[in-house]
Each structure stands twice: as structure tokens, then as C-alpha cells.
Design an enzyme around this catalytic site. Sequence first.
Site, mmCIF file in Angstrom:
data_model
loop_
_atom_site.group_PDB
_atom_site.id
_atom_site.type_symbol
_atom_site.label_atom_id
_atom_site.label_comp_id
_atom_site.label_asym_id
_atom_site.label_seq_id
_atom_site.Cartn_x
_atom_site.Cartn_y
_atom_site.Cartn_z
ATOM 1 N N HIS A 1 0.923 -1.354 -0.026
ATOM 2 C CA HIS A 1 -0.083 -0.089 -0.076
ATOM 3 C C HIS A 1 0.964 1.257 -0.114
ATOM 4 O O HIS A 1 2.068 1.253 0.492
ATOM 5 C CB HIS A 1 -1.111 0.004 1.192
ATOM 6 C CG HIS A 1 -1.838 -0.876 1.271
ATOM 7 N ND1 HIS A 1 -3.295 -0.810 0.479
ATOM 8 C CD2 HIS A 1 -2.214 -2.283 1.794
ATOM 9 C CE1 HIS A 1 -3.950 -1.801 0.741
ATOM 10 N NE2 HIS A 1 -3.270 -2.729 1.494
ATOM 11 N N ALA B 1 11.983 -22.545 6.740
ATOM 12 C CA ALA B 1 10.601 -22.342 7.307
ATOM 13 C C ALA B 1 10.329 -21.020 7.908
ATOM 14 O O ALA B 1 11.378 -20.633 8.841
ATOM 15 C CB ALA B 1 9.963 -23.485 8.042
#
Length: 93
Positions: free
Chosen positions: A20, A68
Site C-alpha cells: 500500500h 521455514a
Amino acid sequence: ISIGDHTLFGENVKLYDHNHCYEASPEFKVYPSKFNKAPIKIGSNCWLGSNVTVLKGVTIGDNCIIGAGCTIYQDIPPNTQVINKQDLTFNPL
């Protein structure tokens, strides 16, 4: 977003090629319908583990392993392993 041959993704991998738009001054304001974008390029023969997040503008080279839970916010050179290292400290009861 481009993904090379023989690249594997674990569960919940997220690729964000946008953000954004916002202003920080004179006051903080987020524009919900305006975005800035940049490509994501993931090489061949890579493995992105579970819950990896890749942000806009990143290139991950060939033959990389992304462990991960990593958040990738900058380019990763080929033949690199990235892990989330967390030092565990155990205190006796």
C-alpha cells in the site's frame, strides 16, 4: 512473479509483489486503494519452506533453500541457504 523450473513451495508460502502507498509526514496516512509494485523472481531448483514470505522487488537465485518462517525482503544470491536462527535459552526452574 516468475518461478523457475523444479522449484518447491511448502505450505502457506506468500508472495507479495505490492505494498500500500502511504505518507509519513505531516501525518501518517495509508491509501487503501493505491499500491506500489515490483516484480518477484524465484530461480530454478529452489525450495521455499513452510510459511515463507517473499516481499516485492526480491530476486532469489537458482539452487536456494529458504527455511521455514523466513521473511525475504532483499535479494538472495544463487546457491544460498537462508534460515531463521533463534537461539534458545533454557533457564532451570
